[in-house]
Enzyme design. Structure first.
Site, PDB file in Angstrom:
ATOM      1  N   HIS A 154      -0.768  -3.994  -9.855  1.00  0.00           N
ATOM      2  CA  HIS A 154      -1.109  -4.502  -8.522  1.00  0.00           C
ATOM      3  C   HIS A 154       0.201  -4.579  -7.740  1.00  0.00           C
ATOM      4  O   HIS A 154       1.069  -5.386  -8.068  1.00  0.00           O
ATOM      5  CB  HIS A 154      -1.759  -5.884  -8.623  1.00  0.00           C
ATOM      6  CG  HIS A 154      -3.058  -5.856  -9.371  1.00  0.00           C
ATOM      7  ND1 HIS A 154      -4.271  -5.615  -8.755  1.00  0.00           N
ATOM      8  CD2 HIS A 154      -3.340  -6.002 -10.691  1.00  0.00           C
ATOM      9  CE1 HIS A 154      -5.233  -5.627  -9.664  1.00  0.00           C
ATOM     10  NE2 HIS A 154      -4.700  -5.857 -10.842  1.00  0.00           N
TER      11      HIS A 154
ATOM     12  N   ASP B 211      -1.498  -4.453 -16.199  1.00  0.00           N
ATOM     13  CA  ASP B 211      -2.190  -5.335 -15.249  1.00  0.00           C
ATOM     14  C   ASP B 211      -1.177  -6.243 -14.536  1.00  0.00           C
ATOM     15  O   ASP B 211      -1.451  -7.430 -14.293  1.00  0.00           O
ATOM     16  CB  ASP B 211      -3.294  -6.151 -15.911  1.00  0.00           C
ATOM     17  CG  ASP B 211      -4.263  -6.764 -14.893  1.00  0.00           C
ATOM     18  OD1 ASP B 211      -4.081  -6.546 -13.679  1.00  0.00           O
ATOM     19  OD2 ASP B 211      -5.202  -7.458 -15.327  1.00  0.00           O
TER      20      ASP B 211
ATOM     21  N   ARG C 195       0.227  -4.954  -4.328  1.00  0.00           N
ATOM     22  CA  ARG C 195      -0.041  -5.932  -3.251  1.00  0.00           C
ATOM     23  C   ARG C 195       0.160  -5.418  -1.827  1.00  0.00           C
ATOM     24  O   ARG C 195      -0.157  -6.149  -0.894  1.00  0.00           O
ATOM     25  CB  ARG C 195       0.798  -7.208  -3.436  1.00  0.00           C
ATOM     26  CG  ARG C 195       0.624  -7.892  -4.770  1.00  0.00           C
ATOM     27  CD  ARG C 195      -0.791  -8.363  -4.975  1.00  0.00           C
ATOM     28  NE  ARG C 195      -0.928  -9.220  -6.154  1.00  0.00           N
ATOM     29  CZ  ARG C 195      -1.989  -9.186  -6.946  1.00  0.00           C
ATOM     30  NH1 ARG C 195      -3.008  -8.398  -6.711  1.00  0.00           N
ATOM     31  NH2 ARG C 195      -2.055  -9.993  -7.989  1.00  0.00           N
TER      32      ARG C 195
HETATM   33  O1  DOR Z   1      -5.677 -11.372 -13.716  1.00  0.00           O
HETATM   34  C1  DOR Z   1      -6.019 -10.550 -12.894  1.00  0.00           C
HETATM   35  N1  DOR Z   1      -5.370 -10.424 -11.726  1.00  0.00           N
HETATM   36  N2  DOR Z   1      -7.081  -9.756 -13.152  1.00  0.00           N
HETATM   37  C2  DOR Z   1      -7.607  -8.954 -12.204  1.00  0.00           C
HETATM   38  O2  DOR Z   1      -8.566  -8.285 -12.500  1.00  0.00           O
HETATM   39  C3  DOR Z   1      -7.039  -8.944 -10.844  1.00  0.00           C
HETATM   40  C4  DOR Z   1      -5.633  -9.325 -10.858  1.00  0.00           C
HETATM   41  C5  DOR Z   1      -5.043  -9.618  -9.492  1.00  0.00           C
HETATM   42  O3  DOR Z   1      -5.250  -8.827  -8.569  1.00  0.00           O
HETATM   43  O4  DOR Z   1      -4.313 -10.601  -9.373  1.00  0.00           O
END
Ligand code: DOR
Length: 428
Positions: free
Chosen positions: A62, A305, A64
């Site tokens: 991510h 992740d 952002r």
């Molecule tokens: O822990 C998580 N954070 N799982 C997700 O599926 C989304 C992610 C986030 O975007 O922060």
């Protein structure tokens, strides 16, 4: 032209392990061997005591941007990726706006090119706005080179819509990646449903909320013939379901995160939201199953992740704090410290196997051989270091490993022939 030469390392790729220097010019490998003649203006990267491998590929980050630049930007996330040994990452589409249209996809690509630290492949949304109601323009995005589609953060709840998406996916040659969570079973949940959560009096996220969707999508893959990639598997039963599906020859793949093979739900006894993540940290038995799944290849890839959140949001009470933890700079070390797997299998799970799933294997996760694009990682598998949040490159600080001493350190990362990390320091 000045060559870059990686000297005195041990090359480790899908063809095995051998002592060799690697010479690079104009973005490509131009020599591999122990007898490469030195040229006067060579730039040398020392790799003594280290492995030289195809660059790592993270299927799940991510970044952002756009929309949540206070947590991370494509530049800061790319720097964390390069420092973690990654030459390519797949950027999840839960941005603001979400990555469900070509202009947003092109924006992410342009920002990544500007940063120039690693390749960023934006994933597309399966449904518009990740709302789970109407399909995103899968064909248009596929034609623009998007290969992985997901509503990550949400699972696609409606089986009819998921079936339709898979029916489109097969002729389009794209892969759908599922965040497996039946939402009606996890409302308000903050941690794994089990004895620890009952003891703490917190609402639980049951394993079956993941496993029902893994099961459903295995069956939809069987029905449609389309590939499904399972994101961040966290339970023993999920691993068993994927193992059985693969034994039947179904086109399914899976990833697991380092936090799901290193941390348990007991961490939440501190009520520290750094340990809140979705899917949640589970039990020692689940960790053992994830490790077995990685060891026997049921789980194809280690994916981080990487989910940055700024301190003010992680300091909120557990039920209000967002889920997610940093991962890019600790993935290799946690894998080397915690997994009882041959080094070549760890590198496979970090490099060429995820490269193939993301269809980045034309440039990433390639063998270390003359003519190949120079996307390479050099790491010392024995060096120990201690995780200090303030020293990480991410804009956020939410690592659950603060103070932990781990084994294995990235020394150099070469992206498209450019040494973007040298001696553990980002060059831009
Ligand atoms: O822990 C998580 N954070 N799982 C997700 O599926 C989304 C992610 C986030 O975007 O922060």
């Amino acid at each position: 032209m000045t060559r870059l030469v990686i000297r005195h390392g041990t090359v480790l790729d899908q063809q095995g392990e051998r002592r060799a220097d690697v010479a690079i010019a104009d973005g490509r490998i131009v020599g591999v061997g122990t007898d490469l003649p030195a040229e006067d203006d060579d730039r040398v990267l020392d790799a003594a005591g280290s492995h030289v491998t195809p660059g790592f590929v993270d299927l799940h980050v991510h970044l952002r941007e756009p929309g949540r630049e206070e947590a991370e930007t494509i530049e800061t996330g790319s720097r964390a990726a390069a420092l973690g040994g990654f030459t390519a990452v797949v950027a999840m589409p839960n941005t603001e706006p979400p990555q469900d249209s070509l202009p947003t996809i092109e924006f992410v690509r342009a920002q990544a090119r500007r940063a120039g630290l690693c390749h960023v492949a934006p994933a597309g949304c399966i449904t518009l706005g990740r709302a789970g109601e109407q399909l995103a323009p899968l064909g248009e995005l596929a034609a623009a080179g998007v290969h992985l589609f997901t509503d990550d953060g949400n699972g696609v709840q409606d089986p009819g819509l998921m079936r339709r998406a898979l029916e489109y996916a097969r002729p389009l040659g794209i892969t759908l990646a599922q965040h497996c969570e039946v939402a009606s079973l996890t409302r308000g949940a903050v941690m794994h449903e089990g004895s620890c959560c009952s003891h703490l009096g917190l609402p639980g996220w049951p394993a079956i909320a993941e496993e029902l969707m893994v099961h459903r999508d295995i069956e939809l893959s069987r029905l449609t013939g389309a590939p499904v990639h399972f994101l961040h598997l966290s339970t023993a039963r999920s691993v068993a379901l994927v193992r059985a599906a693969k034994a039947e020859g179904l086109p399914v793949t899976a990833e697991a995160t380092p936090h799901h093979f290193t941390l348990t739900d007991e961490s939440l006894r501190t009520y520290d939201a750094t340990f809140k993540v979705n899917p949640p940290l589970r039990t020692p038995a689940d960790i053992a199953a994830i490790k077995d799944g990685l060891a026997d290849g049921t789980i194809d890839a280690i994916a981080t992740d990487h989910a940055p959140h700024p301190p003010e949001s992680k300091e909120a009470p557990l039920d209000q704090a967002p889920p997610g933890m940093l991962g890019l700079q600790t993935a290799l070390s946690l894998a080397l410290t915690e997994l009882d797997m041959p080094l070549a299998d760890v590198v496979a799970a970090l490099s060429w196997k995820p490269a193939a799933i993301a269809r980045l294997d034309d440039r990433h996760g390639r063998p270390v051989a003359v003519g190949e694009p120079a996307n390479l990682t050099v790491f010392d598998a024995t060096a120990e270091w201690t995780v200090v949040p303030a020293r990480l490159a991410s804009k956020s600080r939410n690592t659950p490993y603060a103070g932990r001493t781990v084994r294995g350190a990235v020394r150099h990362t070469v992206y498209e022939g450019d040494p973007v990390v040298v001696d553990g320091v980002a060059q831009r």
